[in-house]
Design an enzyme around this catalytic site. Structure first.
Site, PDB file in Angstrom:
ATOM      1  N   THR A  11       0.846  -1.196   0.000  1.00 15.87           N
ATOM      2  CA  THR A  11       0.000   0.000   0.000  1.00 15.87           C
ATOM      3  C   THR A  11       0.878   1.241   0.000  1.00 15.87           C
ATOM      4  O   THR A  11       1.980   1.229   0.547  1.00 15.87           O
ATOM      5  CB  THR A  11      -0.939   0.043   1.233  1.00 15.87           C
ATOM      6  OG1 THR A  11      -1.799   1.179   1.120  1.00 15.87           O
ATOM      7  CG2 THR A  11      -0.184   0.137   2.549  1.00 15.87           C
ATOM      8  N   SER A  12       0.388   2.289  -0.644  1.00 16.64           N
ATOM      9  CA  SER A  12       1.101   3.561  -0.536  1.00 16.64           C
ATOM     10  C   SER A  12       0.325   4.489   0.388  1.00 16.64           C
ATOM     11  O   SER A  12       0.698   5.634   0.582  1.00 16.64           O
ATOM     12  CB  SER A  12       1.285   4.190  -1.925  1.00 16.64           C
ATOM     13  OG  SER A  12       0.035   4.240  -2.559  1.00 16.64           O
ATOM     14  N   GLU A  45      -4.335  -1.339 -12.077  1.00 14.24           N
ATOM     15  CA  GLU A  45      -5.603  -1.408 -11.335  1.00 14.24           C
ATOM     16  C   GLU A  45      -6.646  -1.914 -12.332  1.00 14.24           C
ATOM     17  O   GLU A  45      -6.965  -1.232 -13.298  1.00 14.24           O
ATOM     18  CB  GLU A  45      -5.946   0.006 -10.834  1.00 14.24           C
ATOM     19  CG  GLU A  45      -7.155   0.071  -9.966  1.00 14.24           C
ATOM     20  CD  GLU A  45      -6.845   0.292  -8.477  1.00 14.24           C
ATOM     21  OE1 GLU A  45      -5.719   0.693  -8.136  1.00 14.24           O
ATOM     22  OE2 GLU A  45      -7.755   0.055  -7.681  1.00 14.24           O
ATOM     23  N   ASP A  80      -8.053  -3.809  -0.200  1.00 19.37           N
ATOM     24  CA  ASP A  80      -8.771  -2.824  -1.001  1.00 19.37           C
ATOM     25  C   ASP A  80     -10.050  -2.469  -0.280  1.00 19.37           C
ATOM     26  O   ASP A  80     -10.736  -3.338   0.242  1.00 19.37           O
ATOM     27  CB  ASP A  80      -9.067  -3.372  -2.392  1.00 19.37           C
ATOM     28  CG  ASP A  80      -8.450  -2.456  -3.416  1.00 19.37           C
ATOM     29  OD1 ASP A  80      -7.223  -2.535  -3.591  1.00 19.37           O
ATOM     30  OD2 ASP A  80      -9.192  -1.630  -3.999  1.00 19.37           O
ATOM     31  N   SER A  81     -10.352  -1.178  -0.256  1.00 21.00           N
ATOM     32  CA  SER A  81     -11.525  -0.766   0.513  1.00 21.00           C
ATOM     33  C   SER A  81     -12.243   0.346  -0.243  1.00 21.00           C
ATOM     34  O   SER A  81     -11.705   0.932  -1.175  1.00 21.00           O
ATOM     35  CB  SER A  81     -11.103  -0.291   1.901  1.00 21.00           C
ATOM     36  OG  SER A  81      -9.981   0.543   1.818  1.00 21.00           O
ATOM     37  N   PHE A 153      -7.734   9.507   7.671  1.00 23.25           N
ATOM     38  CA  PHE A 153      -7.387   9.733   6.266  1.00 23.25           C
ATOM     39  C   PHE A 153      -8.658   9.602   5.424  1.00 23.25           C
ATOM     40  O   PHE A 153      -9.731   9.245   5.943  1.00 23.25           O
ATOM     41  CB  PHE A 153      -6.328   8.708   5.805  1.00 23.25           C
ATOM     42  CG  PHE A 153      -6.844   7.308   5.696  1.00 23.25           C
ATOM     43  CD1 PHE A 153      -6.928   6.502   6.824  1.00 23.25           C
ATOM     44  CD2 PHE A 153      -7.265   6.781   4.472  1.00 23.25           C
ATOM     45  CE1 PHE A 153      -7.416   5.199   6.734  1.00 23.25           C
ATOM     46  CE2 PHE A 153      -7.749   5.480   4.369  1.00 23.25           C
ATOM     47  CZ  PHE A 153      -7.823   4.691   5.510  1.00 23.25           C
ATOM     48  N   GLY A 154      -8.529   9.875   4.135  1.00 24.65           N
ATOM     49  CA  GLY A 154      -9.634   9.664   3.192  1.00 24.65           C
ATOM     50  C   GLY A 154     -10.931  10.311   3.660  1.00 24.65           C
ATOM     51  O   GLY A 154     -10.975  11.496   4.016  1.00 24.65           O
ATOM     52  N   LYS A 183     -11.751   3.996  16.553  1.00 24.75           N
ATOM     53  CA  LYS A 183     -12.112   3.662  15.161  1.00 24.75           C
ATOM     54  C   LYS A 183     -12.050   2.149  14.954  1.00 24.75           C
ATOM     55  O   LYS A 183     -12.881   1.576  14.251  1.00 24.75           O
ATOM     56  CB  LYS A 183     -11.183   4.388  14.157  1.00 24.75           C
ATOM     57  CG  LYS A 183     -11.517   4.020  12.706  1.00 24.75           C
ATOM     58  CD  LYS A 183     -10.712   4.754  11.653  1.00 24.75           C
ATOM     59  CE  LYS A 183     -11.067   4.250  10.260  1.00 24.75           C
ATOM     60  NZ  LYS A 183     -10.291   4.841   9.170  1.00 24.75           N
ATOM     61  N   ARG A 189     -11.718  -2.343   8.090  1.00 35.45           N
ATOM     62  CA  ARG A 189     -10.347  -2.862   7.889  1.00 35.45           C
ATOM     63  C   ARG A 189      -9.998  -3.835   9.022  1.00 35.45           C
ATOM     64  O   ARG A 189      -9.454  -4.915   8.790  1.00 35.45           O
ATOM     65  CB  ARG A 189      -9.391  -1.656   7.885  1.00 35.45           C
ATOM     66  CG  ARG A 189      -7.925  -1.965   7.688  1.00 35.45           C
ATOM     67  CD  ARG A 189      -7.182  -0.741   7.214  1.00 35.45           C
ATOM     68  NE  ARG A 189      -7.757  -0.232   5.988  1.00 35.45           N
ATOM     69  CZ  ARG A 189      -8.563   0.835   5.922  1.00 35.45           C
ATOM     70  NH1 ARG A 189      -8.844   1.547   7.000  1.00 35.45           N
ATOM     71  NH2 ARG A 189      -9.092   1.203   4.768  1.00 35.45           N
TER      72      ARG A 189
HETATM   73  P1  IMP Z   1      -7.863   1.797  -2.190  1.00 36.65           P
HETATM   74  O1  IMP Z   1      -8.286   0.633  -1.341  1.00 36.65           O
HETATM   75  O2  IMP Z   1      -6.397   2.041  -2.134  1.00 36.65           O
HETATM   76  O3  IMP Z   1      -8.425   1.725  -3.573  1.00 36.65           O
HETATM   77  O4  IMP Z   1      -8.449   3.121  -1.538  1.00 36.65           O
HETATM   78  C1  IMP Z   1      -9.708   3.163  -0.980  1.00 36.65           C
HETATM   79  C2  IMP Z   1     -10.116   4.592  -0.689  1.00 36.65           C
HETATM   80  O5  IMP Z   1     -11.329   4.515   0.073  1.00 36.65           O
HETATM   81  C3  IMP Z   1      -9.125   5.362   0.179  1.00 36.65           C
HETATM   82  O6  IMP Z   1      -8.218   6.101  -0.582  1.00 36.65           O
HETATM   83  C4  IMP Z   1     -10.052   6.281   0.981  1.00 36.65           C
HETATM   84  O7  IMP Z   1     -10.339   7.430   0.252  1.00 36.65           O
HETATM   85  C5  IMP Z   1     -11.305   5.435   1.125  1.00 36.65           C
HETATM   86  N1  IMP Z   1     -11.257   4.679   2.382  1.00 36.65           N
HETATM   87  C6  IMP Z   1     -11.096   3.344   2.560  1.00 36.65           C
HETATM   88  N2  IMP Z   1     -11.086   3.040   3.869  1.00 36.65           N
HETATM   89  C7  IMP Z   1     -11.217   4.196   4.529  1.00 36.65           C
HETATM   90  C8  IMP Z   1     -11.240   4.524   5.908  1.00 36.65           C
HETATM   91  O8  IMP Z   1     -11.093   3.696   6.818  1.00 36.65           O
HETATM   92  N3  IMP Z   1     -11.397   5.835   6.187  1.00 36.65           N
HETATM   93  C9  IMP Z   1     -11.538   6.787   5.232  1.00 36.65           C
HETATM   94  N4  IMP Z   1     -11.509   6.540   3.940  1.00 36.65           N
HETATM   95  C10 IMP Z   1     -11.348   5.238   3.574  1.00 36.65           C
END
Ligand code: IMP
Length: 202
Positions: A11-12, A45, A80-81, A153-154, A183, A189
């Site tokens: 992961t980055s 991707e 992935d989320s 984050f995110g 959290k 996660r």
């Molecule tokens: P990926 O899994 O790297 O494709 O990224 C998933 C994106 O979903 C992240 O960059 C966040 O923007 C969002 N995301 C996933 N999990 C969380 C979390 O626990 N908190 C906030 N944003 C999340």
């Protein structure tokens, strides 16, 4: 059960890395960011409808890379989320990372109407050098009216988790306004990692 050892997390995203490290801290596993020559490799991707397809595709690419580096017995984790806003089925879903970069939290807030329910999903896949394991997690909640500054984050600044049956509550605060430990009571996660690490050998 899996035997504890070093695990490389592909992961980055420093937020994901911090949370996974926090969760695995007392498990005996030592988690490190996966890198080759000091850089996190970038993988294709895939155009996919599900987080699972995306995670498995990245894992297959990572295993091929490990093999080319004579590191095929290393354990590797991919997760992935995504955020799923119920008023807009499937959105941002598998495109969460991209939508976060383009619209951000404020862009999401500007789209919202009365219906604000949402959930996060995570799929974690692990290659232990011999076989692939998978874990899934969901966190239900809603999109806040306003954004908070703070932790996380995110989409953390705008996502409020539902209270849990065991009494855990964020007191109506978004993830961005609570500690990483709190959290984790709700986290998609954390649930995905729990399922993955507690799965029995077949
Ligand atoms: P990926 O899994 O790297 O494709 O990224 C998933 C994106 O979903 C992240 O960059 C966040 O923007 C969002 N995301 C996933 N999990 C969380 C979390 O626990 N908190 C906030 N944003 C999340």
């Amino acid at each position: 059960m899996l035997m504890s050892r070093r695990l490389y997390f592909l992961t980055s995203n420093q937020g994901k890395l911090r949370e996974a490290k926090h969760h695995l801290a007392s498990s005996g596993w030592s988690l490190e960011q996966f890198s080759i020559d000091g850089k996190v490799p970038e993988f294709i991707e895939p155009q996919a409808d599900s987080l699972e397809e995306v995670a498995l595709s990245k894992l297959v690419q990572a295993i091929a890379l490990l093999e080319s580096q004579d590191r095929s017995s290393d354990a590797i984790l991919v997760e992935d989320s995504g955020l799923f806003i119920h008023a807009f089925p499937g959105f941002p879903g598998v495109y969460s990372s991209h939508i976060f970069k383009s619209l951000g939290c404020t862009g999401i807030l500007s789209l919202m109407g009365e219906e604000r329910s949402a959930h996060f999903e995570a799929v974690a896949v692990l290659w232990d050098g011999e076989r692939t394991r998978i874990g899934r997690g969901v966190c239900r909640g809603r999109i806040a009216n306003d954004m908070v500054e703070g932790e996380g984050f995110g989409f953390d600044p705008i996502f409020i988790p539902d209270d849990l049956e065991d009494g855990s509550s964020s007191d109506g605060k978004p993830f961005g306004a609570i500690s990483i430990s709190l959290k984790h009571c709700f986290s998609h996660r954390r649930s995905a990692l729990d399922e993955l690490f507690n799965s029995d050998d077949e």
